[in-house]
Write an enzyme that holds these catalytic residues in place. Structure first.
Site, PDB file in Angstrom:
ATOM      1  N   LYS A 179     -61.166   5.293 -39.473  1.00  0.00           N
ATOM      2  CA  LYS A 179     -60.689   6.542 -40.093  1.00  0.00           C
ATOM      3  C   LYS A 179     -59.987   6.271 -41.430  1.00  0.00           C
ATOM      4  O   LYS A 179     -59.259   5.291 -41.549  1.00  0.00           O
ATOM      5  CB  LYS A 179     -59.701   7.195 -39.111  1.00  0.00           C
ATOM      6  N   LYS A 185     -53.698   7.264 -44.565  1.00  0.00           N
ATOM      7  CA  LYS A 185     -52.721   7.051 -45.640  1.00  0.00           C
ATOM      8  C   LYS A 185     -51.899   5.788 -45.402  1.00  0.00           C
ATOM      9  O   LYS A 185     -51.274   5.273 -46.309  1.00  0.00           O
ATOM     10  CB  LYS A 185     -51.821   8.283 -45.814  1.00  0.00           C
ATOM     11  N   LYS A 226     -50.797   1.566 -32.070  1.00  0.00           N
ATOM     12  CA  LYS A 226     -49.545   1.238 -32.750  1.00  0.00           C
ATOM     13  C   LYS A 226     -48.699   0.277 -31.923  1.00  0.00           C
ATOM     14  O   LYS A 226     -48.056  -0.617 -32.474  1.00  0.00           O
ATOM     15  CB  LYS A 226     -48.771   2.507 -33.094  1.00  0.00           C
TER      16      LYS A 226
END
Ligand code: TYM
Length: 332
Positions: free
Chosen positions: A197, A200, A115
């Site tokens: 992965k 969402k 991130k």
């Protein structure tokens, strides 16, 4: 409550719509484990605000997530279901643990590294400290077992390290928790990039299936899933797309990959995809119905999260007081 039962703690962020990854990696196992353990299942809204949230959406998703826990089969009479921000001890314990954690160990968390690469200096400080809050969640309840997907193993290791350090610095305070990672549902992959992965927060809508996706959307997304040019249904790392589809069936039906493969001798990807879609639909359609009906009764939900917070507050405060005393704060 049976005092001898071991304790489970787990949680999910209400930060976006849930995917089948969250369901198969976490919730489905909670349902299996709930009778053997004393379980705390939390909607971790404090974690969700590490990413900017629209307040009304956060409120809606928090209640929706609680309804999903119940609809998936978590019995609110047997388990403690609560909302993280209703138990202030989580925030307080996180501060105490932050003062017992190192920048170096937090900087090594791969989720943070990924991130921070994307966001640079404007990364929210909470994203850096987030694993410490997760450690507080777990440690406050004397947790023995933490059922999560594979992506959380590094955070869990950190929680163990922090607990051990605190125990060594002061005196034995925390139980050292173990992880519980499922075999086949541990890491459901993106349908578009099956080496990544399923998440969402992915920009590509076709890469994930949401728990609340209607049947026609599920059929469309599965039919578009990326496979390979080999054309034979195998369970190998060379065919990650196909492997992922088989894993989805395994995780839903509780089967081993070999047992699923049996059905595809001489068959192609189209049959596999159609079976994956129908397996998902028959698993999710009843759950979706239940979510709708639970959400229509706000007082029922309110009753559950209030009772849950009462019990969680009692236990979490006991641990927090212990921590404060050992650190050297004057008892109130
Ligand atoms: P979160 O909200 O990202 O995900 C919730 C759970 O879903 C699992 N999961 C997956 N499992 C398999 N395949 C996938 N593609 C997939 N994507 C997500 C996650 O492993 C997780 O179990 N930090 C946690 C929430 C948390 C927590 C805790 C968990 C906060 N405090 C204490 C356990 C104990 C998180 O962000 O999960």
């Amino acid at each position: 409550m049976d005092d001898k039962k071991k304790v489970i703690f787990s949680g999910i962020q209400p930060s976006g719509e849930l995917t089948i990854g969250n369901y198969l990696g976490a919730i489905k196992n909670w349902v299996k484990l709930q009778d053997q353990y004393d379980c705390f299942f939390c909607v971790v809204d404090l974690h969700a605000i590490t990413v900017r949230q629209v307040p009304a959406d956060l409120r809606r998703r928090t209640l929706e997530l609680l309804a999903i826990y119940i609809a998936a089969g978590i019995d609110p009479d047997k388990n403690t279901l609560f909302i993280q921000s209703h138990v202030p001890a989580h925030s307080e314990a996180a501060w105490l643990l932050n003062c017992n954690s190192y920048m170096g160990e937090l900087g090594r968390m791969t989720q943070y590294k990924d991130k921070s690469q994307k966001m640079g200096d404007s990364i929210i400080a909470g994203l850096f400290n987030y694993p410490v809050l997760m450690a507080a969640d777990i440690l406050l309840y004397n947790t023995d077992l933490v059922p999560v997907g594979k992506d959380q193993t590094q955070h869990l290791e950190l929680a163990r390290d922090i607990a051990q350090r605190f125990n060594n610095t002061y005196s034995p305070t925390f139980v050292i928790p173990e992880g519980y990672i499922p075999e086949e549902g541990a890491k459901i992959m993106s349908l578009q990039e099956p080496t990544k992965k399923m998440s969402k927060s992915d920009d590509n809508q076709n890469s994930f299936i949401l728990l609340l996706d209607p049947p026609e959307v599920i059929r469309k997304k599965v039919s578009r899933a990326v496979t390979d040019g080999i054309g034979v249904v195998n369970y190998t790392d060379e065919q990650p797309g196909v492997k992922n589809l088989i894993n989805i069936i395994c995780a839903i039906k509780g089967l081993k990959p070999e047992e699923v493969l049996e059905n595809y001798k001489g068959k192609g990807y189209a049959e596999l995809k159609s079976d994956v879609a129908e397996t998902l639909i028959s698993e999710l359609a009843p759950l979706q119905e239940k979510v709708k009906s639970i959400l229509s009764d706000k007082t029922y939900l309110e009753d559950i999260y209030r009772k849950g917070a009462d019990k969680a507050n009692y236990i979490a405060n006991k641990t927090l007081r212990k921590m404060q005393k050992k650190i050297g704060f004057i008892p109130r």
